[in-house]
Scaffold this motif. Structure first.
Motif, PDB file in Angstrom:
ATOM      1  N   TRP A 237      -1.596   1.651 -16.092  1.00  0.00           N
ATOM      2  CA  TRP A 237      -1.455   1.560 -17.548  1.00  0.00           C
ATOM      3  C   TRP A 237      -0.797   2.827 -18.083  1.00  0.00           C
ATOM      4  O   TRP A 237      -0.982   3.915 -17.530  1.00  0.00           O
ATOM      5  CB  TRP A 237      -2.831   1.433 -18.210  1.00  0.00           C
ATOM      6  N   ASP A 238      -0.065   2.661 -19.209  1.00  0.00           N
ATOM      7  CA  ASP A 238       0.472   3.856 -19.874  1.00  0.00           C
ATOM      8  C   ASP A 238      -0.480   4.276 -20.997  1.00  0.00           C
ATOM      9  O   ASP A 238      -1.571   3.722 -21.153  1.00  0.00           O
ATOM     10  CB  ASP A 238       1.904   3.610 -20.372  1.00  0.00           C
ATOM     11  N   ALA A 239      -0.034   5.262 -21.787  1.00  0.00           N
ATOM     12  CA  ALA A 239      -0.911   5.844 -22.807  1.00  0.00           C
ATOM     13  C   ALA A 239      -1.333   4.817 -23.864  1.00  0.00           C
ATOM     14  O   ALA A 239      -2.416   4.920 -24.439  1.00  0.00           O
ATOM     15  CB  ALA A 239      -0.205   7.025 -23.477  1.00  0.00           C
ATOM     16  N   ASP A 240      -0.473   3.823 -24.134  1.00  0.00           N
ATOM     17  CA  ASP A 240      -0.793   2.804 -25.145  1.00  0.00           C
ATOM     18  C   ASP A 240      -1.510   1.598 -24.546  1.00  0.00           C
ATOM     19  O   ASP A 240      -1.575   0.541 -25.158  1.00  0.00           O
ATOM     20  CB  ASP A 240       0.494   2.317 -25.830  1.00  0.00           C
ATOM     21  N   HIS A 241      -1.985   1.767 -23.334  1.00  0.00           N
ATOM     22  CA  HIS A 241      -2.653   0.698 -22.599  1.00  0.00           C
ATOM     23  C   HIS A 241      -1.743  -0.512 -22.417  1.00  0.00           C
ATOM     24  O   HIS A 241      -2.160  -1.668 -22.488  1.00  0.00           O
ATOM     25  CB  HIS A 241      -3.980   0.294 -23.253  1.00  0.00           C
ATOM     26  N   GLN A 242      -0.450  -0.234 -22.197  1.00  0.00           N
ATOM     27  CA  GLN A 242       0.479  -1.280 -21.776  1.00  0.00           C
ATOM     28  C   GLN A 242       0.486  -1.274 -20.255  1.00  0.00           C
ATOM     29  O   GLN A 242       0.600  -0.210 -19.640  1.00  0.00           O
ATOM     30  CB  GLN A 242       1.900  -0.999 -22.294  1.00  0.00           C
ATOM     31  N   GLN A 243       0.385  -2.459 -19.679  1.00  0.00           N
ATOM     32  CA  GLN A 243       0.324  -2.526 -18.223  1.00  0.00           C
ATOM     33  C   GLN A 243       1.677  -2.198 -17.610  1.00  0.00           C
ATOM     34  O   GLN A 243       2.701  -2.774 -17.981  1.00  0.00           O
ATOM     35  CB  GLN A 243      -0.125  -3.924 -17.785  1.00  0.00           C
ATOM     36  N   LEU A 244       1.699  -1.255 -16.668  1.00  0.00           N
ATOM     37  CA  LEU A 244       2.946  -0.829 -16.035  1.00  0.00           C
ATOM     38  C   LEU A 244       3.231  -1.606 -14.763  1.00  0.00           C
ATOM     39  O   LEU A 244       4.370  -1.871 -14.416  1.00  0.00           O
ATOM     40  CB  LEU A 244       2.880   0.666 -15.703  1.00  0.00           C
ATOM     41  N   SER A 245       2.198  -1.941 -14.028  1.00  0.00           N
ATOM     42  CA  SER A 245       2.415  -2.664 -12.780  1.00  0.00           C
ATOM     43  C   SER A 245       1.109  -3.263 -12.307  1.00  0.00           C
ATOM     44  O   SER A 245       0.060  -3.045 -12.897  1.00  0.00           O
ATOM     45  CB  SER A 245       2.972  -1.734 -11.706  1.00  0.00           C
ATOM     46  N   GLY A 246       1.227  -4.010 -11.245  1.00  0.00           N
ATOM     47  CA  GLY A 246       0.055  -4.697 -10.722  1.00  0.00           C
ATOM     48  C   GLY A 246       0.018  -6.108 -11.271  1.00  0.00           C
ATOM     49  O   GLY A 246       0.771  -6.461 -12.179  1.00  0.00           O
ATOM     50  N   ARG A 247      -0.852  -6.924 -10.706  1.00  0.00           N
ATOM     51  CA  ARG A 247      -0.977  -8.292 -11.198  1.00  0.00           C
ATOM     52  C   ARG A 247      -1.435  -8.254 -12.649  1.00  0.00           C
ATOM     53  O   ARG A 247      -2.296  -7.447 -13.001  1.00  0.00           O
ATOM     54  CB  ARG A 247      -2.010  -9.054 -10.363  1.00  0.00           C
ATOM     55  N   PRO A 248      -0.872  -9.119 -13.500  1.00  0.00           N
ATOM     56  CA  PRO A 248      -1.279  -9.097 -14.909  1.00  0.00           C
ATOM     57  C   PRO A 248      -2.792  -9.279 -15.040  1.00  0.00           C
ATOM     58  O   PRO A 248      -3.372 -10.152 -14.407  1.00  0.00           O
ATOM     59  CB  PRO A 248      -0.537 -10.293 -15.503  1.00  0.00           C
ATOM     60  N   VAL A 249      -3.394  -8.409 -15.822  1.00  0.00           N
ATOM     61  CA  VAL A 249      -4.830  -8.518 -16.045  1.00  0.00           C
ATOM     62  C   VAL A 249      -5.035  -9.295 -17.333  1.00  0.00           C
ATOM     63  O   VAL A 249      -4.663  -8.852 -18.412  1.00  0.00           O
ATOM     64  CB  VAL A 249      -5.469  -7.120 -16.150  1.00  0.00           C
ATOM     65  N   VAL A 250      -5.585 -10.499 -17.208  1.00  0.00           N
ATOM     66  CA  VAL A 250      -5.756 -11.360 -18.371  1.00  0.00           C
ATOM     67  C   VAL A 250      -6.832 -10.769 -19.279  1.00  0.00           C
ATOM     68  O   VAL A 250      -6.642 -10.583 -20.470  1.00  0.00           O
ATOM     69  CB  VAL A 250      -6.153 -12.789 -17.931  1.00  0.00           C
TER      70      VAL A 250
ATOM     71  N   ILE B  95       0.844  -1.194   0.000  1.00  0.00           N
ATOM     72  CA  ILE B  95       0.000   0.000   0.000  1.00  0.00           C
ATOM     73  C   ILE B  95       0.886   1.254   0.000  1.00  0.00           C
ATOM     74  O   ILE B  95       0.561   2.266  -0.625  1.00  0.00           O
ATOM     75  CB  ILE B  95      -0.960  -0.010   1.219  1.00  0.00           C
ATOM     76  N   HIS B  96       2.034   1.150   0.670  1.00  0.00           N
ATOM     77  CA  HIS B  96       2.992   2.267   0.619  1.00  0.00           C
ATOM     78  C   HIS B  96       3.580   2.399  -0.793  1.00  0.00           C
ATOM     79  O   HIS B  96       3.848   3.509  -1.252  1.00  0.00           O
ATOM     80  CB  HIS B  96       4.102   2.064   1.657  1.00  0.00           C
TER      81      HIS B  96
ATOM     82  N   ARG C 190      12.212  -2.001  -3.235  1.00  0.00           N
ATOM     83  CA  ARG C 190      12.264  -2.905  -4.393  1.00  0.00           C
ATOM     84  C   ARG C 190      10.984  -2.849  -5.216  1.00  0.00           C
ATOM     85  O   ARG C 190      10.756  -3.694  -6.072  1.00  0.00           O
ATOM     86  CB  ARG C 190      12.446  -4.350  -3.926  1.00  0.00           C
ATOM     87  N   GLY C 191      10.094  -1.923  -4.897  1.00  0.00           N
ATOM     88  CA  GLY C 191       8.831  -1.850  -5.626  1.00  0.00           C
ATOM     89  C   GLY C 191       7.833  -2.884  -5.156  1.00  0.00           C
ATOM     90  O   GLY C 191       6.853  -3.163  -5.833  1.00  0.00           O
TER      91      GLY C 191
ATOM     92  N   MET D 129      10.156  -4.490   5.692  1.00  0.00           N
ATOM     93  CA  MET D 129       9.076  -3.851   4.934  1.00  0.00           C
ATOM     94  C   MET D 129       9.604  -2.670   4.124  1.00  0.00           C
ATOM     95  O   MET D 129       9.228  -2.485   2.967  1.00  0.00           O
ATOM     96  CB  MET D 129       7.950  -3.400   5.871  1.00  0.00           C
ATOM     97  N   SER D 130      10.489  -1.860   4.724  1.00  0.00           N
ATOM     98  CA  SER D 130      10.953  -0.698   3.956  1.00  0.00           C
ATOM     99  C   SER D 130      11.878  -1.141   2.825  1.00  0.00           C
ATOM    100  O   SER D 130      11.868  -0.546   1.745  1.00  0.00           O
ATOM    101  CB  SER D 130      11.597   0.359   4.855  1.00  0.00           C
TER     102      SER D 130
END
Ligand SMILES: [Zn+2]
Length: 281
Positions: A79-92, A7-8, A220-221, A214-215
């Motif tokens: 998501w970026d401008a081209d709707h490429q996923q930047l992060s998060g669990r992959p959305v199938v 969440i941080h 490490r993202g 945790m920190s």
């Protein structure tokens, strides 16, 4: 369930991508249509994480705060401008029909959007509402203003096992199954030991180790690693899931420090792992 450090990480992402920018919001799923309409066109002023709770403060009239708790299955996808996923669990299935809230900022190539799915809490609150939500939480080791004494005051009086107390968000805010297993290992305490039998030194070690691991994970993202480099195979910098932890999901495997078989048990309907040799009762 995402642990509190994630969440941080989310708070940082919002700060970097949308901080002090005008944000456009909508609710493709419709369940947060009124809230999204109320936020649309406001500027994101501030982001805060308390344990597993994210608060985004926007400009404009009260209520200014968006309060999100992801619960067991919720998550943000960027998501970026081209709707490429930047992060998060992959959305199938990138279909947006189950997106509770979508926030967008920037134009052209600089456009960024964040989509929220599956959260248990997504609501607008005023400052008092935020204070009420935060007041229910114990101190969060990732926050500079956290007072570990508040957690110790509860632990030292409790007959509940320390592995359960660490997971109780009213005692310490942020720990999930990984930290509630790894932190007692790092402090050499059996997770079944009642809070009343934990010494102040042991608690202080657990608190500082929890803050440290945790920190480091935030830096490490989000990736969680607790093992010391000396306790895992030498690699080119990549640490596999199998080598990242001392006890978490390692039942049946030998302890990385002493070779004893790692054990697993149910604790409060959820699992806990420990080394019976390194973590005396
Ligand atoms: Zn051991």
């Amino acid at each position: 369930m995402p642990e509190g450090h994630m969440i941080h990480v989310d708070a940082r992402r919002f700060d970097e991508a949308m901080g002090d920018r005008v944000v456009h919001t909508d609710s493709p799923q419709g369940r947060f249509a009124d809230g999204a309409a109320a936020l649309d066109g406001r500027t994101l002023r501030d982001t805060e994480a308390f344990g597993k709770n994210l608060f985004l403060r926007f400009s404009g009239d009260s209520p200014q705060y968006l309060h999100v708790h992801l619960g067991l299955i919720g998550g943000w996808t960027w998501w970026d401008a081209d709707h490429q996923q930047l992060s998060g669990r992959p959305v199938v299935n990138a279909d947006s029909s189950n997106v509770r809230l979508r926030l967008r900022t920037g134009r052209g190539d600089a456009e960024r959007s964040a989509e929220l799915r599956g959260a248990i809490t997504c609501t607008l609150v005023d400052e008092e509402g935020m204070d009420r939500a935060v007041a229910k939480l114990g101190p969060d080791p990732l926050r500079d203003d956290a007072d570990p004494g508040l957690a110790w005051a509860k632990v030292r009086k409790s007959k509940k096992p320390i592995g359960g107390l660490l997971l109780d968000q009213a005692v310490t805010a942020g720990a999930g199954l990984i930290w509630r297993a790894e932190v007692p290992f790092l402090a050499g305490v059996d997770p079944h030991r009642p809070g009343v039998d934990v010494t102040e030194d042991e608690f202080t070690t657990m608190w500082s180790e929890m803050a440290r691991v945790m920190s480091e994970a935030v830096e490490r993202g989000g990736k969680e690693i607790t093992t010391d480099p000396a306790d895992r195979p030498e690699t080119d910098g990549h640490v596999s899931r199998d080598d990242a932890f001392y006890v978490f999901r390692r039942d049946g495997a030998p302890c990385l420090r002493c070779g004893t078989e790692i054990r697993v048990a149910e604790m409060g309907t959820r699992k806990v792992w420990w080394c019976p040799t390194c973590q005396p009762r």
